[in-house]
Design a protein around this motif. Structure first.
Motif, short mmCIF file in Angstrom:
data_model
loop_
_atom_site.label_atom_id
_atom_site.label_comp_id
_atom_site.label_asym_id
_atom_site.label_seq_id
_atom_site.Cartn_x
_atom_site.Cartn_y
_atom_site.Cartn_z
N ASP C 135 43.14 49.06 52.97
CA ASP C 135 43.26 50.36 52.29
C ASP C 135 44.24 50.28 51.13
O ASP C 135 43.96 50.73 50.02
CB ASP C 135 43.81 51.43 53.25
CG ASP C 135 42.72 51.94 54.19
OD1 ASP C 135 41.56 51.52 54.01
OD2 ASP C 135 43.05 52.75 55.08
N ILE C 136 45.40 49.70 51.44
CA ILE C 136 46.46 49.65 50.43
C ILE C 136 46.02 48.85 49.23
O ILE C 136 46.20 49.25 48.08
CB ILE C 136 47.74 49.04 51.05
CG1 ILE C 136 48.35 50.02 52.04
CG2 ILE C 136 48.75 48.69 49.97
CD1 ILE C 136 49.36 49.39 52.97
N PHE C 138 43.08 48.35 48.16
CA PHE C 138 42.11 49.09 47.35
C PHE C 138 42.78 50.22 46.57
O PHE C 138 42.37 50.54 45.46
CB PHE C 138 40.99 49.68 48.22
CG PHE C 138 39.90 48.69 48.53
CD1 PHE C 138 39.18 48.10 47.50
CD2 PHE C 138 39.58 48.36 49.83
CE1 PHE C 138 38.18 47.18 47.77
CE2 PHE C 138 38.57 47.44 50.11
CZ PHE C 138 37.86 46.85 49.08
N ALA C 139 43.79 50.83 47.19
CA ALA C 139 44.39 52.01 46.56
C ALA C 139 45.35 51.66 45.44
O ALA C 139 45.63 52.47 44.58
CB ALA C 139 45.12 52.85 47.61
#
Lengths: 306, 539, 297
Positions: C135-136, C138-139
């Motif tokens: 997630d990180i 990608f974010a």
């Protein structure tokens, strides 16, 4: 279902927290802002003053906690480059421009990619399918900045149809939005195509065919409705890549959004603004993905809650 | 299930579309009036209305402000076209008295310019949060307000260049004290009142608009009713703005100018050279006992420095990098109208610095290069400095010339701030380009270049030149200064302290159908000033 | 994350037409030939076939146009500002394109696959941590972070590789994890466990071979992504350092002269275009062969 959403939300928060640490750490690795802020002939006294003024002499963990505490209250510090404005203020001032451009780019990619993908699926294996594939891929095969510059030369300088660059009405947005969208079109076309292929094979479509429903209705009404959910799940990723793409496109088109801002801030070693931009990007990305997840979970309760 | 799903999908898609449309329609249309001149420029390094928080280079608000000392648009000489109608300096250069133009007044009805405004502006510009280059030359003043229109600055030591500090490349804009008292700094942020021929209208990211001041105190009226700056980093985009007619003037890298010329645009140069470019063999901190001194750097050997100079074909560099529109520079910091010009250095230039690869190879052999040096690799910095788009190509070309005579080189890409940081940390062990823009008074140039407290982009230091420079700064007698400065220039010339490259004018490319002319002297950091003298075509 | 539904149609569909395109798709001769001509042969034999040293400057022939644009056969595709031969630079640039893609993708794929396997197999905390890292990554706007770091440490070949790995690993991890999740429930894994195989053995002998196809297909498709990423980094001034003739740098460097000396950026741009296009077509073909389930975006 509610539990799933709560977990997803907490996970997003956790990710965001780790991101604050990364962002803080990186911006302090990237050199001191005094290098960019002070005049060439700064005296040691001037340097010390500035270091104290920005709290750069305190231990890192104190600086981080101050940063986090203030950030929670919406205070990301004062911009070092845009003096007299808060970092968040500077970013929020430019965010609408990026969202406008990104919105239009998404609109263009949807309007082009979905019909293209549907047609490619219906005429699967024909020259049409292949050309749709190649057209879509073209956008993914050129560096965006170069595509942008070529668009400027052809449509703004050569033909004079559109303005070259800068901020203004819809005419100013078309070229940068097209440059941005084209890259996405390939991905969205492929997704739509494969989703449509799947749906066109479904029982109820066959049933509709047997019932004598006209083919165009089957394709554009029944099948597309059900296939469209797949590209929808892609919007989170799409939004993320559009934010990143804005860095390049906004520089080429002098579009005063957050992407351009980020570059200027990095060149000026404007820590607070760089941190704010990255965090705002992360929040937008995580937020959109959370919404997409929620929508998806709502629409298709069969998915695994993992 | 499908119904539920359809419904939602459709709504979501419609939502996205609606959002995009709303976002699109909410945009203002840019007003274009026939009487507005639009100039595409590189963005200022700090975008703010508080000039003292910038480095003192090009401030976006420049057309709205004036300084005490004006510059003649043709010669660049100090004159009374600024806010001071005249000024006096004591014989020992410790006391400067300025008499303000009686008619001078601020925009937006903030009243006449008084000595109090000057004192207030001086306090802002020399205060603790000032980041101006040259702030040292403002500090340490005792201020005496003699009357409403007269102000005296007194210093403990002589300040020979206080007029420079108050002119074009100086840093002191005169702001309104009345506005500050009424509105504070927020007032400056919102709508700063200056005294220039144009007044501030509005700014948005990437753009600033000014309007002509009707009945300006000087009695002069500019041709254009409005002036707009459009800030763009991409040179190709600036060219496109100019060719499409959206901008009427643009500062373009020299390599792009031909394209504009082919389209009927014309170049307007500054009246005088506005910039000197040099390559610095940095990191030579050779003063007695300096811990940063590295005697085994290849270029610590004067023969290596001479070989570097001999390896460069400056004629080709002028052609290839500066489109042929530049003069070869003889001595960085030396400028004919300024103090201490030494014509013999010009005469001896071919003999001392001329392109001679064979001689360069001999020198390398004499110096025992590369074996005699622990690290013979010469790092050449490729950087992008505001207003100098040529540096990366210059670095590549210099590398080619160096390797031709047998140097081992590498190109190091660094941003401008990092080069300065290395210098400030006294660890700038590399070759980097730097510019003197505008060309400063000789003693300021010497102090910037050779004193340890000077610019971090320079790093040639030794006891002799430091002593000479300090001596220059202490000396008041004109003839003695002349001789000292000349001696200093000759000394570093013979030491091959750097690689002089070119001296060049500021250039702007304009659309002759809109702009008929523009006389500007080239005395500011990006060279541009005297915005009121932009002449409209066909009037 | 949601598990995408399987897409088996492309194989299940009976071959109805046999147009030219279909033939090409079955035996991807065109993309393969292009790829050989533009990327692979120059990358291997650049020293032999390039007419000049890519760093050699012919200062008298600066900005010479290509032969069909009024130039001479001396410099077939023209020269740049410093008189370096464009054709030679493109040929040598193929090396960098190939090297960056191979090294970057290899490292990214290994890292992603390993973490993906682990997350999918172990579940629990391992899974949570790995997926949050995904997630990180990608974010985070990786290009911005790279820009911030490069501003200080200066660009380098290693830095470009690092950015490539950072950008790629997460998609590998996510895909591999999803497949591992479904594989671990399958009979043959359960049987292996009953027989008493250790976790490591199950992971590497039973599960890994089943995800390799996916990884190969993904890796192929990422070559295009990497070539473009390198170009973007060069545009921002943080790509392969000059004077290296990396394609992205060539396009970025020539972009200012896109009208007067268009050949400086045009030909390297075409090299990128043809490479990425043929890689994508090849990747499609490979996917149909090896891993019809994978829905690549």
């Amino acid at each position: 279902m509610r539990r799933f959403l709560v977990i997803r939300f907490l996970q997003a928060l956790l990710a965001l927290w780790v991101i604050t640490i990364i962002v803080f750490g990186l911006s302090h690795l990237t050199g001191s802002p005094i290098d960019a802020l002070l005049p060439d002939d700064a005296s040691p006294e001037q340097i010390d003053n500035l270091i104290r003024h920005w709290g750069l002499d305190r231990p890192y963990h104190v600086q981080y906690l101050t940063f986090l505490g203030n950030a929670l209250q919406g205070d990301f510090g004062e911009s070092l480059k845009w003096r007299g404005q808060s970092a968040l203020g500077v970013v929020l001032q430019r965010l609408p421009a990026t969202l406008q451009l990104g919105g239009l780019a998404i609109l263009i990619s949807v309007v082009v990619a979905i019909p293209l993908g549907v047609m490619a699926a219906v005429r699967k294996g024909t020259t049409l399918d292949a050309s749709a594939n190649v057209i879509a891929l073209l956008g993914q095969s050129l560096p965006t900045f170069w595509l942008g510059i070529i668009l400027i030369w052809v449509f703004a300088v050569g033909l004079g149809w559109l303005p070259t660059s800068g901020y203004g009405g819809i005419t100013y947005m078309i070229l940068p939005a097209v440059a941005m969208a084209w890259f996405q079109i390939a991905a969205l076309t492929r997704l739509t195509r494969s989703a449509m292929l799947e749906v066109l094979d479904a029982e109820y479509v066959k049933l509709a065919r047997l019932k004598g429903v006209p083919e165009w209705q089957i394709v554009w009404k029944h099948a597309l409705r059900n296939a469209a959910i797949v590209p929808l799940t892609y919007f989170g990723v799409l939004a993320g890549s559009i934010l990143t793409g804005s860095v390049v496109i906004e520089t080429v088109f002098a579009w005063p959004g957050t992407g351009w801002l980020a570059i200027e801030a990095i060149r000026g070693r404007d820590f607070p603004v760089v941190q704010t931009v990255v965090l705002v990007f992360a929040v937008v990305y995580l937020g959109l993905n959370f919404i997409v997840d929620a929508l998806y979970a709502y629409v298709d309760p069969r998915i695994r809650y993992d | 299930m499908p119904t539920n799903r359809n419904h939602l999908t459709r709504r979501a898609l419609a939502g996205v579309a609606a959002l995009a449309i709303i976002a699109t329609l909410g945009l203002p249309a840019v007003a274009q009036t026939a009487d507005r001149v639009v100039i595409a420029l590189d963005p200022p390094s700090t975008e703010t209305n508080r000039f003292w928080t910038t480095s003192g280079g090009f401030g976006g608000i420049d057309p709205a402000f004036e300084r005490l000392v004006g510059n003649d648009p043709v010669t660049g000489a100090y004159d009374n076209s600024g806010l001071a109608e005249r000024w006096e300096v004591s014989d020992d250069f410790t006391s400067w008295t300025f008499y303000i133009h009686p008619e001078a007044e601020f925009h937006f009805g903030w009243g006449p310019v008084t000595a109090a405004d000057v004192a207030h502006s001086h306090a802002l510009h020399s205060g603790p949060d000032s980041t101006l280059t040259g702030v040292q030359s403002l500090r340490g003043a005792e201020i005496e307000i003699i009357d409403d229109k007269t102000i005296r600055f007194t210093f403990e030591e002589p300040r020979i260049d206080f007029d420079f500090a108050n002119a074009g490349r100086g840093s002191l804009y005169i702001y309104s004290k009345a506005q500050y008292d009424a509105e504070g700094l927020e007032g400056y942020d919102r709508q700063p009142a200056g005294t220039g021929h144009y007044q501030y209208v509005e700014s948005s990211p990437g753009q600033i608009v000014f309007a002509r001041v009707e009945d300006h105190w000087s009695g002069f009226q500019p041709d254009f009713a409005e002036l707009e700056f459009r800030f763009t980093n991409e040179a190709a985009t600036k060219l496109a703005l100019l060719l499409s007619g959206e901008a009427h003037a643009a500062n373009l890298p020299r390599e792009l100018q031909d394209e504009a010329l082919a389209d009927g645009k014309v170049i307007i140069s500054s009246q005088n050279p506005g910039k000197q470019v040099v390559l610095i063999p940095n990191g030579l901190y050779q003063s007695e006992g300096d811990p940063a001194h590295k005697p085994d750097l290849p270029w610590a050997d004067i023969r290596i420095r001479e070989a570097m100079n001999r390896a460069l074909d400056r004629d080709t560099i002028v052609d290839a990098i500066f489109a042929g529109r530049a003069e070869k520079l003889v001595r960085y910091g030396m400028h004919e109208p300024h103090e201490g010009f030494a014509p013999e250095l010009v005469e001896r230039f071919e003999e001392m610095y001329g392109y001679d690869p064979e001689r360069a190879k001999e020198l390398l052999a004499e110096a025992g290069y590369p074996d005699a040096f622990p690290d013979p690799v010469i790092p050449i910095i490729s950087t992008v400095s505001p207003g100098s788009p040529e540096y990366p190509t210059l670095a590549e070309l210099v590398q080619i010339y160096f390797e031709e005579v047998g140097f081992q080189t590498e190109i190091r890409e660094m941003d401008w701030a990092s080069v300065g940081a290395a210098g400030r940390g006294r660890a700038a062990y590399f070759i980097n380009p730097v510019q003197n823009s505008p060309i400063r008074p000789s003693n300021v140039a010497l102090s910037n270049t050779f004193l340890p407290t000077g610019s971090p982009y320079h790093g040639y230091e030794d006891d002799r030149i430091i002593e000479l420079t300090n001596e220059v700064n202490r000396t008041l007698d004109t003839e003695a200064r002349e001789a000292l400065i000349r001696e200093a220039f000759s000394y570093v010339y013979e030491q091959y302290a750097d690689m002089p490259m070119v001296s060049l004018a500021a250039e702007i490319v304009v659309d002759p159908e809109v702009i008929a002319g523009w006389t500007y002297p080239g005395v500011t950091s990006n060279g541009f000033s005297h915005w009121q003298l932009i002449e409209a075509a066909g009037q | 994350m949601s598990t995408p539904a399987s897409d088996t149609t492309s194989l299940a569909d009976p071959i109805r037409r046999s147009g030219l395109w279909r033939q090409l798709k079955r035996y991807p001769l065109v993309p393969l030939t292009i790829l050989m001509l533009v990327l692979i042969i120059p990358a291997i034999f650049a020293d032999l076939i390039a007419p000049y040293d890519p760093y050699q400057s012919h200062l008298r022939n600066r900005l010479a146009p290509p032969v069909f644009w009024g130039g001479s056969w001396e410099f077939i595709l023209g020269t740049d500002r410093l008189g370096r031969d464009i054709l030679s630079r493109i040929m040598h640039g193929a090396r960098y394109a190939l090297a960056i893609s191979l090294v970057g993708i290899f490292l990214g794929a290994i890292l992603g696959t390993f973490l993906g396997l682990l997350a999918g197999y172990r579940c629990g905390w391992t899974d949570i941590i790995v997926m949050r890292l995904v997630d990180i990554s990608f974010a985070l706007p990786s290009v911005l972070l790279a820009l911030a770091l490069a501003a200080v440490y200066g660009p380098s070949f290693q830095a470009v590789i690092l950015v490539v790995v950072f950008v790629l690993w997460a998609s590998f991890a996510r895909q591999v994890r999803a497949e591992t999740l479904s594989l671990r429930e399958r009979d043959f894994v359960a049987r292996a466990r009953v027989v008493g195989c250790g976790h490591t053995r199950i992971l590497f002998r039973h599960i890994l071979p089943n995800v390799v196809n996916t990884v190969v297909v993904m890796a192929t498709l990422q070559i295009g992504v990497v070539v473009l990423l390198e170009a973007t980094l060069s545009f921002l001034g943080i790509g392969i350092p000059r004077p290296t003739p990396a394609w992205g740098l060539l396009v970025a460097d020539g972009r200012q002269l896109v009208v007067s000396a268009w050949w400086i950026s045009f030909f390297p741009g075409m090299a990128i275009l043809f490479t990425v296009l043929s890689i994508n077509l090849l990747g499609d073909w490979l996917r149909d062969r090896l891993d019809p389930k994978l829905r690549q975006v």
